[in-house]
Design an enzyme around this catalytic site. Structure first.
Site, PDB file in Angstrom:
ATOM      1  CG  ASP A   1      -2.165  -1.001   0.978  1.00 58.27           C
ATOM      2  OD1 ASP A   1      -2.220  -1.519   0.044  1.00 58.27           O
ATOM      3  OD2 ASP A   1      -2.942  -0.855   1.904  1.00 58.27           O
TER       4      ASP A   1
ATOM      5  CB  CYS B   1       2.408  -6.373   4.318  1.00 55.59           C
ATOM      6  SG  CYS B   1       4.006  -5.994   4.805  1.00 55.59           S
ATOM      7  CG  ASP B   2      -0.698  -2.581   4.918  1.00 52.10           C
ATOM      8  OD1 ASP B   2       0.059  -2.847   5.919  1.00 52.10           O
ATOM      9  OD2 ASP B   2      -1.040  -1.266   4.681  1.00 52.10           O
ATOM     10  CE  LYS B   3      -5.811  -3.704   1.755  1.00 46.45           C
ATOM     11  NZ  LYS B   3      -4.726  -2.845   2.230  1.00 46.45           N
TER      12      LYS B   3
ATOM     13  CB  CYS C   1       5.639  -0.050   8.146  1.00 49.54           C
ATOM     14  SG  CYS C   1       5.715   0.219   6.464  1.00 49.54           S
TER      15      CYS C   1
ATOM     16  CD  GLU D   1      -3.961   2.631   3.034  1.00 44.07           C
ATOM     17  OE1 GLU D   1      -4.499   1.735   3.820  1.00 44.07           O
ATOM     18  OE2 GLU D   1      -2.703   2.652   2.880  1.00 44.07           O
TER      19      GLU D   1
ATOM     20  CB  SER E   1      -2.505   4.867   5.486  1.00 38.00           C
ATOM     21  OG  SER E   1      -1.529   4.138   6.234  1.00 38.00           O
TER      22      SER E   1
END
Length: 654
Positions: free
Chosen positions: A121, A163-165, A234, A512, A538
């Protein structure tokens, strides 16, 4: 370097000798007459292929376990890159796959490994790539489930993601396993640079340079070293880190595995122990359905509130619950949990001091927060975890463990940080001013709800009653590109409300918009600008930003009727965790919210409403399926029953 035709078409004559036969593996398959008579031909041919790949024939009947990951990129043996991945979060997870596979093999099991890599992202912020981000999650979950089913002989599944997805997709896939045992290994986090900025702040270098707040040289230096170690998610409690917390809170991961530093021995050890846990669950005849329950989902919501997690989990946790065949939490459920549960964790970007995720790990991570939540009676500790033990037993172990004492001491000795300042007791958190993170405003512009991270509002804007009030003229934008251009050009001023529409599922794949919120943060008057959008934010976003506005503009939502200069009022009560976002005036008059509702009913939608011109057809299909399945507050899932019913209804009308 110029590449000519000969280097593309020709090769060395030394390569012309090509064999057509090979001896094949030595030995025999460990099969019986009964197997030949009754086993599916696929099972038998699978043994042949396993032998062909070099597995010892005598061990071909050991129990088979599948390791799935989101690994991306290609590393040399010394760790240097041969081909880059989309992001650091999946760059090192191949090491976890290897550690788990070696452990399974040593324990007389047959490990298989497959991967479905994931996007970033951060890399797609402000680009058309963001329109594939949330839809990717559903596609990846489908692929991972298909891979699971395509190894019919597997006895269990180990999922490794970061991670995000990719991590929510992995949890959705594992959640569907039902009676099959499955364990989640979170891929960990990256380290802070010794001198520089974290990966959240560094994403604003473009906006800060545009505002002449930093030099080109400074931007180049901090941009180079923000990801201080090559792997891991992150350093802030964004969607990636929050997803790791949620996985452990659900009981899908072993205690104290979320937020471990990628590449470290303690991180690799989690993969080995998770492999053992998977075998233990197989021996206990325990499956995912024994771990994922309604109580486990509520525990995850409690941890989300205690950590102050990313609002994107409002999409992902319902999707995980749905995949497990459980009830999806509603807006009312989220509101109730956030009212009941105190925030205990001081992490980036929420503050007040903002510690990095690896420092949260050293302070004790998820089990440390759970100790306080257990003492407050906010957790169901009778639930089972993938350790094979109850959550209560796991917390008893953690409370007395040498690991807890040693790591908390290391945080104090190494960084000079008191671990009790990172993960606090209720009383300490209250004295430090920590408040619940998420609020769900309703109103005539968001009749089905919206979300705001109330802790991200500048404290100087909060009155004595702990209420934020903003009333200002609307600056309406149909695309993120138009909004960011206006912000950088200084066309958004003190008191304005940026209304960014057509960013929901049907408009832009529910993109996002961190690029917008981060740019606003750099303006001198940023705290006096609010955002209202049907897109999402985000996990590192800050400011008075109201997102997930439902219905979205392109689904007939009243937010799609807002005109330039309309007066919008936002009220957020951070104590009661209630809020509203209303039209309260137009170019000619000021009125109350009730009259605003009537005015919106009189208006038609804006004539310029349209999907983003670059919206992929794949995402259009995804949005239609999501809308038929319960929409944003249903977790953006694919509900087969509702989709089939909608298709049949449409066919009948035709």
């Amino acid at each position: 370097m110029t590449i000519d035709t000969s280097t593309v078409l020709d090769c060395s004559p030394d390569l012309y000798r090509v064999a057509t036969h090979a001896r094949g593996p030595a030995g025999t398959l460990p099969i019986s007459a009964e197997m030949l008579l009754n086993a599916p031909s696929g099972n038998l041919f699978g043994l042949t292929q396993n032998a062909g790949m070099g597995w010892e024939p005598a061990r071909l009947l050991d129990p088979e376990f599948l390791i799935l990951s989101t690994h991306g990129g290609l590393r040399a043996e010394d760790g240097t890159p041969i081909a880059l991945g989309f992001h650091s979060g999946h760059w090192e997870v191949g090491l976890l796959v290897e550690a788990a596979a070696r452990e399974l093999k040593q324990l007389h099991a047959v490990p298989f490994a497959g991967a479905c890599t994931d996007p970033c992202d951060g890399r797609t912020q402000g680009t058309t790539g963001m329109m594939d981000s949330l839809p990717y999650r559903n596609d990846a979950a489908t692929v991972l489930r298909r891979l699971m089913r395509s190894l019919p002989t597997r006895k269990g599944v180990l999922g490794i993601a970061t991670c995000d997805k990719g991590l929510p997709a992995m949890m959705m896939a594992l959640a569907s396993a039902g009676p099959l045992p499955a364990v989640l290994v979170p891929g960990g986090v990256t380290l802070l640079p010794e001198d520089g900025e974290d990966a959240g702040k560094v994403q604003t270098i473009g906006a800060r340079f545009a505002q002449q707040q930093i030099t080109l040289e400074y931007a180049a230096e901090v941009g180079c070293r923000a990801c201080a170690s090559p792997g891991g998610g992150c350093q802030f409690l964004g969607t990636a880190a929050t997803s790791q917390v949620i996985g452990e809170a659900l009981g899908l991961s072993l205690p104290h595995t979320a937020l471990a530093p990628s590449g470290h021995p303690i991180w690799l050890d989690a993969a080995r122990r998770s492999a053992r846990a998977l075998l233990r669950l197989h021996q206990l005849k325990a499956g995912v359905a024994d771990v994922l329950t309604d109580a486990a989902v509520r525990n995850a919501m409690v941890l989300h509130a205690a950590f102050g997690g990313s609002t994107n989990l409002l999409l992902h946790l319902p999707a995980i619950a749905f995949s497990a065949g459980l009830r999806r939490p509603t807006v009312d459920d989220w509101s109730a949990v956030n009212r009941a549960v105190p925030r205990l964790v001081d992490a980036l970007p929420n503050g007040p001091r903002g510690f990095a995720t690896v420092q949260v790990f050293l302070a004790g991570g998820v089990p440390e927060a759970m100790l306080e939540l257990r003492a407050a009676g906010l957790l169901d500790t009778s639930v089972r975890t993938v350790s094979g033990e109850t959550l209560d037993a796991c917390l008893d172990w953690w409370q007395q463990s040498e690991r807890r004492v040693a790591l908390r001491r290391q945080l104090q000795d190494q960084d000079g940080i008191d671990p009790d300042d990172v993960i606090m007791t209720r009383d300490r958190a209250r004295s430090q001013g920590l408040t619940a993170t998420v609020c769900f405003p309703m109103g005539n512009l968001a009749p089905e709800g919206s979300v705001i991270k109330s802790t991200a509002i500048d404290p100087s804007l909060i009155d004595e009653a702990n209420v934020y009030r903003h009333r200002g003229p609307a600056k309406v934008f149909i695309t993120e590109e138009a909004a960011i251009k206006a912000i950088k050009a200084g066309e958004v001023g003190h008191g304005d409300v940026v209304v960014l529409i057509c960013g929901g599922p049907q408009g832009a794949g529910m993109q996002e918009i961190y690029q917008v919120t981060s740019a606003l943060k750099q303006l001198p008057h940023c705290k006096h600008v609010a955002v209202v959008t049907d897109a999402r934010f985000s996990g590192v976003s800050t400011g008075a930003c109201v997102g997930h506005v439902s219905p979205e503009a392109l689904a007939g939502g009243p937010v799609g009727k807002v005109r330039e200069g309309d007066l919008i009022e936002i009220v957020i009560d951070r104590k009661r965790l209630t809020g509203s976002v209303d039209l309260v005036g137009d170019a000619e008059r000021i009125f109350d919210a009730d009259e605003g509702t009537k005015e919106l009913a009189r208006r038609g939608p804006r004539e310029d409403l349209r999907p983003h011109p670059a919206l992929p057809d794949d995402t259009r299909i995804w949005a239609a399926l999501v809308q038929a399945s319960g929409g944003v507050w249903g977790g953006c899932v694919f509900d087969p029953e509702r989709i089939v019913a909608a298709l049949r209804s449409g066919s009948a009308q035709n």
